[in-house]
Write an enzyme that holds these catalytic residues in place. Structure first.
Site: not given
Length: 277
Positions: A60-61, A175
């Site tokens: 995700d990063g 989230t």
């Protein structure tokens, strides 16, 4: 989709082995194509203007970093998870062939995800604008002391509180750190801003949901009677500045968006149940 670029993370894809394998698989399907590979760890990106979509390898990063750095272009992006949970990175390596077939055969949809923009002000100096797809986080650094924050919305003082930090999140970022701090979870296609204190020293502090057009200003208060505490401001995990008392960060919804490619027509609640609950 016939014109594809790849962005990979050298920390998770040593010597670009995964990127080169995916490039080979694409060229098997599109023999005459040129598939450039870029490294998230470098700055020498020259993504072709005609690019129709970008595959981001990492977690995700990596996807968040790519989303910010491809602006002002709004190339659709899709993440291939080489990390852990990978909430944003939809594709796992074992499903890469199926994903490539879907991309090339145009069997996908795109979702427009809102971003936030922010500046940092110190006296008469205001920084250049920064973008975030996930969140803007103000958090103390160093000694274990709480920090005083004053929050303004559209010029009106809303509240003062002492806490470890404060998160200003998009629906996409709800989230992430926001959820871990007890903040509200929001459908990523919504258009709101979530403001959540981190470990506040109060019994009645809750997330506050605001509109994208609202201007949020967070000021660092003087920590009287205590040693000064460094406060960092982070846009999608990347530090922008160290803040001093009376410095403030101004945040609102951005005009720019990020286009996320989705291969499955899972609704938000299905994804939430699978990844988190």
């Amino acid at each position: 989709m016939k014109k594809i670029s790849i962005i990979t993370n050298c920390l998770k894809d040593e010597q670009h082995k995964v990127a080169e394998d995916i490039r080979y698989r694409i060229m098997q399907r599109l023999p005459d194509s040129v598939i450039p590979v870029f490294d998230i760890c470098n700055d020498d990106w020259d993504i072709p203007e005609e690019t129709e979509g970008i595959i981001v390898l990492g977690g995700d990063g990596s996807l968040l970093s790519a989303a910010k750095r491809i602006q002002p272009h709004e190339y659709p992006i899709i993440g291939v998870n080489l990390g852990n949970i990978g909430y944003l990175a939809e594709v796992e390596l074992e499903g890469i062939d199926e994903a490539l077939d879907a991309l090339i055969e145009d069997r996908y949809i795109t979702e427009d995800r809102m971003m936030v923009r922010g500046t940092v002000t110190r006296g008469n100096f205001t920084s250049s604008e920064c973008l975030a797809l996930n969140d803007v986080v103000l958090t103390r650094r160093g000694d274990l002391q709480v920090v005083g924050y004053r929050v303004y919305v559209n010029g009106m003082a809303l509240t003062d509180f002492f806490a470890d930090g404060i998160i200003i999140s998009t629906p996409t970022g709800s989230t992430g750190y926001n959820m871990s701090a007890g903040g509200s979870i929001v459908d990523p296609m919504a258009e709101v801003i979530v403001l959540t204190p981190v470990s506040p020293h109060t019994l009645n502090s809750r997330s506050i949901i605001l509109r994208p057009k609202d201007e949020i200003k967070v000021e660092i208060l003087e920590n009287r009677g205590h040693r000064p505490v460094d406060v960092g401001v982070y846009f999608d995990g990347y530090r922008e500045m160290i803040l001093n008392p009376k410095d403030y960060v101004t945040i609102s919804g951005a005009k720019r968006i990020t286009k996320i490619i989705k291969l499955k027509e899972q609704n938000f609640l299905e994804v939430l149940h699978h990844k988190i609950l």
